[in-house]
Structure formats: structure tokens, C-alpha cells
Write a protein that holds these residues in place. Structure first.
Motif, PDB file in Angstrom:
ATOM      1  N   ASP A  19       0.713  -1.226   0.029  1.00 15.36           N
ATOM      2  CA  ASP A  19       0.088  -0.026  -0.051  1.00 15.36           C
ATOM      3  C   ASP A  19       0.709   1.179  -0.055  1.00 15.36           C
ATOM      4  O   ASP A  19       2.125   0.972   0.224  1.00 15.36           O
ATOM      5  CB  ASP A  19      -1.080   0.191   1.245  1.00 15.36           C
ATOM      6  CG  ASP A  19      -2.038   0.760   1.122  1.00 15.36           C
ATOM      7  OD1 ASP A  19      -2.192   1.470   0.288  1.00 15.36           O
ATOM      8  OD2 ASP A  19      -3.041   0.575   1.802  1.00 15.36           O
ATOM      9  N   ALA A  44       1.635   1.266   3.981  1.00 16.74           N
ATOM     10  CA  ALA A  44       1.580   0.249   4.658  1.00 16.74           C
ATOM     11  C   ALA A  44       1.956  -1.103   3.814  1.00 16.74           C
ATOM     12  O   ALA A  44       1.753  -0.907   2.570  1.00 16.74           O
ATOM     13  CB  ALA A  44       0.168  -0.027   5.438  1.00 16.74           C
ATOM     14  N   ASP A  84       0.393  -7.059   9.440  1.00 18.61           N
ATOM     15  CA  ASP A  84      -0.290  -5.806   9.073  1.00 18.61           C
ATOM     16  C   ASP A  84       0.401  -4.524   9.739  1.00 18.61           C
ATOM     17  O   ASP A  84       0.311  -4.277  10.693  1.00 18.61           O
ATOM     18  CB  ASP A  84      -1.744  -5.767   9.138  1.00 18.61           C
ATOM     19  CG  ASP A  84      -2.355  -4.699   8.964  1.00 18.61           C
ATOM     20  OD1 ASP A  84      -2.077  -3.937   8.134  1.00 18.61           O
ATOM     21  OD2 ASP A  84      -3.478  -4.048   9.598  1.00 18.61           O
ATOM     22  N   SER A 133      -0.009  -1.566   9.105  1.00 21.16           N
ATOM     23  CA  SER A 133      -0.873  -0.407   9.565  1.00 21.16           C
ATOM     24  C   SER A 133      -1.494  -0.414  10.972  1.00 21.16           C
ATOM     25  O   SER A 133      -1.546   0.600  11.511  1.00 21.16           O
ATOM     26  CB  SER A 133      -1.813  -0.129   8.596  1.00 21.16           C
ATOM     27  OG  SER A 133      -2.789  -1.231   8.566  1.00 21.16           O
ATOM     28  N   SER A 134      -1.677  -1.405  11.425  1.00 15.94           N
ATOM     29  CA  SER A 134      -2.094  -1.802  12.904  1.00 15.94           C
ATOM     30  C   SER A 134      -1.140  -2.387  13.681  1.00 15.94           C
ATOM     31  O   SER A 134      -1.213  -2.393  15.004  1.00 15.94           O
ATOM     32  CB  SER A 134      -3.318  -2.665  13.030  1.00 15.94           C
ATOM     33  OG  SER A 134      -2.862  -3.951  12.245  1.00 15.94           O
TER      34      SER A 134
END
Length: 427
Positions: free
Chosen positions: A152, A155, A170, A172-173
């Protein structure tokens, strides 16, 4: 340029019917798109993979090219894949990052890490590939080592399988998901059946959605019969490699599939690009392919993973206990579906019939569904009537499904009229 060579796939055709065992196995790669799973048939890729010239390659027949694909023993490669889907449905990205989560009742566990689930859990994350444009990095080193990363702008999501361990992360988290690969997942060669009848790769890594041209070719093309014609339609240059173009077309009316084109690497027999055009016309529903590919062994470090400091790690058993899989369970009043659904018709116009035993959702029941999910389902549905009664056809540009008001489901890569006809003729 290779000439345009056509092979009509029939049981009596000299091109396939009288082939030795190797070619008969190869013929399995030439068939209609499977309708067993809507998700598996609905990932696509942007036509962003421009071919650069048509290389001059030795003449090859369709049967020989199919055999070359089947005999390919490529187990080591890495590269970049471009993927986009145009199913003619609302973006799944608007459903909170996971189709399953958004379609679950409010308060469910499938909510991006809230309520006990993990944002890194593969099933929901891979569903994002069912719409929009995506860039993936892929790597494989035999049946026990694979890595897939979804890139992304800010991310990255990675799914890594290494010798019995499966990790997903992941960024992003900053959440990670860990699971043990199924017993026997590393037996057999990648893409070839092991003792269990499934490939090691397919058992080890979640395969709800295909992600590479090899995946699409294996999952979408199963066997050859007299409903299919096959053509070698020239050559192409894909990801810096010379390739033959194999074109597969249904000979039956009523299929949503117009044609399938597979660019096959001229040296290794590896599919480099997969494009599915709908019978309704317009741009590709599925167009997935490599922009870069390397057939040398990836570095061992590609398949190692250690959760970053501070990352929340969820074990697979914990995710299940938290109710992560609740959204995928059948309704309480549903009947046992059994392992052998009824198949109506043949070839490209096959329709699978299931009897859920559950009546169609009422307006009152749908109030428990998130607003985004209600909007998504309403955008897909068309009310229909016939000898079978009444129901709703949920449509995409590829796979369509008819759900009758009395709980029967008819699904296939066929038109709405073909679904209604199948329902009318069903016993």
C-alpha cells in the motif's frame, strides 16, 4: 510470431483424445472457470502489464503448449504482480477492510482487530484483493516456503509460510497473526498433488483467493471437454520474458466468460499473465500478471519473520475462540449441505445447486446488518420469478447467484437468464 493454431477440446479429437498420459494430464488445465467459490473466481488485475513487442518464437500447437504448462516444475521464483478486479460491484474496501467482517452482524468479532479478532487474520485481509487495484510481491522456494506481500502507499501486509509455520503481519495496525500449517502441508511439490491430493502450497497457505497467474490458471482451468476451444494466438513479451499466448473460449451460450488468455513463459512453461474477458464486453474482469519475475532461488531471509517490538500477536486458536469465524457459519436453521452439491448442466454453463434450508432474510432481519453491507447487497440484487417461485439474483460481471425465497441457491459463471432456467428445471 507463432501462428494462430486452434485445438477443439473433445474426447475424440486427435489433439487430446489420443494423447499419452502426460498430455491427458495437461488437458486438465483447459476448462471453464470453477464456480465452487465466488471469492476464488473474483480476483482480478489491472491491465497495467503492457507487453513490449511480439517475440519471434518457434511454432507450437495448442496441445503442446498445454502440455508444457502441465509439465512445468517451477518451484522457485520471486517477483512483482499487478492485480485489479472489475466485477461491477461496490468496492469491498468500503466494507471496513474485510468483506466477511462487514457482512457480519453488528458487534461481530470480524472488525479489524476489535472485539478479539486480529487485523492481520488472513481470510479477511485477502478478501480486499477482490476489488480495486493492488501491487503484490511474491516469492516461493518449494512447497514449504512462500511469501505474499500486499503493498500500500503507506503500509504493507505480509503472509509468510515457512516449514510448518504461518505468520501474517499488518504494518498499519502493528498486529501479527500466527498459526501452525496443517499436518502434511509440506508434503508434495508446489502445485502438484501430495498424498492428500492437494498441493503442499495449497494446504499450507490460505487459498481463499488466488494471487498469481499460476494460481488463477490452476484454479480457473480444470479439465478439457467438448465445450471448449483452445487457440495459440501469437506471442507477447511479459515482464521481460518471451511468452506464448494461449486463448481459451467457451463454445456454449449463457456463460459470463467471453475468453481466457494465458501468457505462458516460452522456456519454463510458467503462466506469466492471466486475463479473463466477460461475454458482456468491456474491460477485463480479471487481468493478473507479473511486471517483474526472477526464477532464481529467493534469499532464505525472505521467509523469516519476527514480530516487531510492540506488535500485538494473535494465535490462530485465540482468534477462533474470540469468534473470528462466526460470520462464516451457516444459519441456525440451515440444513446440512453435504459434500456433493447438485450440478446442473455441464462445462462453462454448469450451475451448482445448494439447499440451505434457510429462508431468505426478511427486512426486519437485515436491520442487524451494517449499513455498508446492506447497501452492498442491495446493489447486487435483482428480483426474479419463474416456475421455481421467486427469489433474488446477486450479480457480478463473472459469477452470479440466485437465492430463492425457500432457501435454495443456484450459482455459476452464467447469466441471470441461465440461472433462472436452471432453477426452473431443477428437481
Amino acid at each position: 510470431m507463432a501462428p494462430n493454431d486452434s485445438a477443439q477440446i473433445t474426447g475424440e479429437n486427435d489433439e487430446t483424445g489420443d494423447l499419452p498420459a502426460g498430455r491427458r494430464r495437461a488437458a486438465r488445465y483447459v476448462v471453464p472457470v470453477a464456480v465452487a467459490g465466488v471469492a476464488a473466481a473474483t480476483i482480478g488485475l489491472v491491465p497495467a502489464l503492457a507487453a513490449s513487442g511480439d517475440p519471434d518464437l518457434p511454432k507450437i500447437t495448442a496441445a503442446q503448449l498445454i502440455e508444457k504448462m502441465a509439465a512445468s516444475d517451477t518451484e522457485r521464483l520471486s517477483g512483482t504482480v499487478k492485480i485489479t478486479t472489475d466485477l461491477g460491484i461496490p468496492s469491498l474496501g468500503g466494507l471496513g477492510g474485510s468483506a466477511a467482517g462487514a457482512l457480519a452482524p453488528k458487534g461481530g468479532a470480524d472488525s479489524g482487530g476489535k472485539d478479539g479478532g486480529s487485523a492481520a487474520e488472513p481470510t479477511g485481509k485477502l478478501m480486499e484483493l477482490a476489488s480495486g487495484e493492488h501491487t503484490l510481491r511474491v516469492a516461493t522456494d518449494g512447497p514449504d516456503k512462500q511469501r505474499l506481500s500486499i503493498l500500500d502507499s503507506a503500509a504493507e501486509y505480509s503472509l509468510i509460510h515457512n516449514a510448518g509455520e504461518v505468520w501474517a503481519y499488518d504494518s498499519s495496525s502493528n498486529q501479527a497473526y500466527h498459526a501452525k500449517a496443517p499436518a502434511g502441508a509440506d508434503s508434495g511439490k508446489s502445485g502438484k498433488p501430495g498424498k492428500s491430493g492437494k498441493s503442499g502450497k495449497d494446504q499450507a497457505v490460505p487459498k481463499e483467493l488466488p494471487a498469481t497467474p499460476q494460481d488463477f490458471t490452476r484454479e480457473a482451468l480444470k479439465a478439457a471437454d467438448d465445450t471448449t476451444s483452445v487457440t495459440v494466438d501469437g506471442t507477447a513479451r511479459i515482464a521481460g520474458r518471451d511468452a506464448y499466448q494461449l486463448v481459451i473460449k467457451p463454445k456454449q451460450a449463457g456463460s459470463t466468460v467471453g475468453s481466457v488468455k494465458v501468457a505462458v513463459d516460452s522456456k519454463t512453461g510458467t503462466p506469466l499473465k492471466f486475463t479473463l474477458l466477460p461475454s458482456s464486453g468491456g474491460k477485463a474482469v480479471i487481468d493478473v500478471g507479473f511486471t517483474k519475475v526472477d526464477f532464481s532461488r529467493p534469499a532464505a531471509s525472505t521467509f523469516t519473520f519476527t514480530p516487531p517490538k510492540g506488535a500485538k500477536v494473535t494465535e490462530a486458536d485465540e482468534s477462533k475462540a474470540a469468534g473470528k469465524d462466526q460470520a462464516h457459519k451457516a444459519p441456525k436453521d440451515a440444513k446440512e449441505l453435504g459434500s456433493e452439491p447438485n450440478v446442473i448442466g455441464e462445462g462453462w454453463t454448469s450451475v451448482v445447486q445448494l439447499d440451505t434450508g434457510a429462508k431468505a432474510p426478511t427486512a426486519a432481519a437485515s436491520k442487524d446488518m451494517p449499513a455498508e453491507a446492506r447497501q452492498f447487497m442491495d446493489a447486487l440484487g435483482d428480483k426474479v420469478k419463474g416456475k421455481f417461485g421467486s427469489g433474488t439474483v446477486y450479480k457480478t460481471r463473472l459469477v452470479n447467484a440466485l437465492m430463492t425465497d425457500d432457501g435454495k441457491v443456484f450459482v455459476g459463471a452464467v447469466t441471470k437468464d441461465a440461472l433462472v432456467k436452471a432453477a426452473n428445471e431443477a428437481k
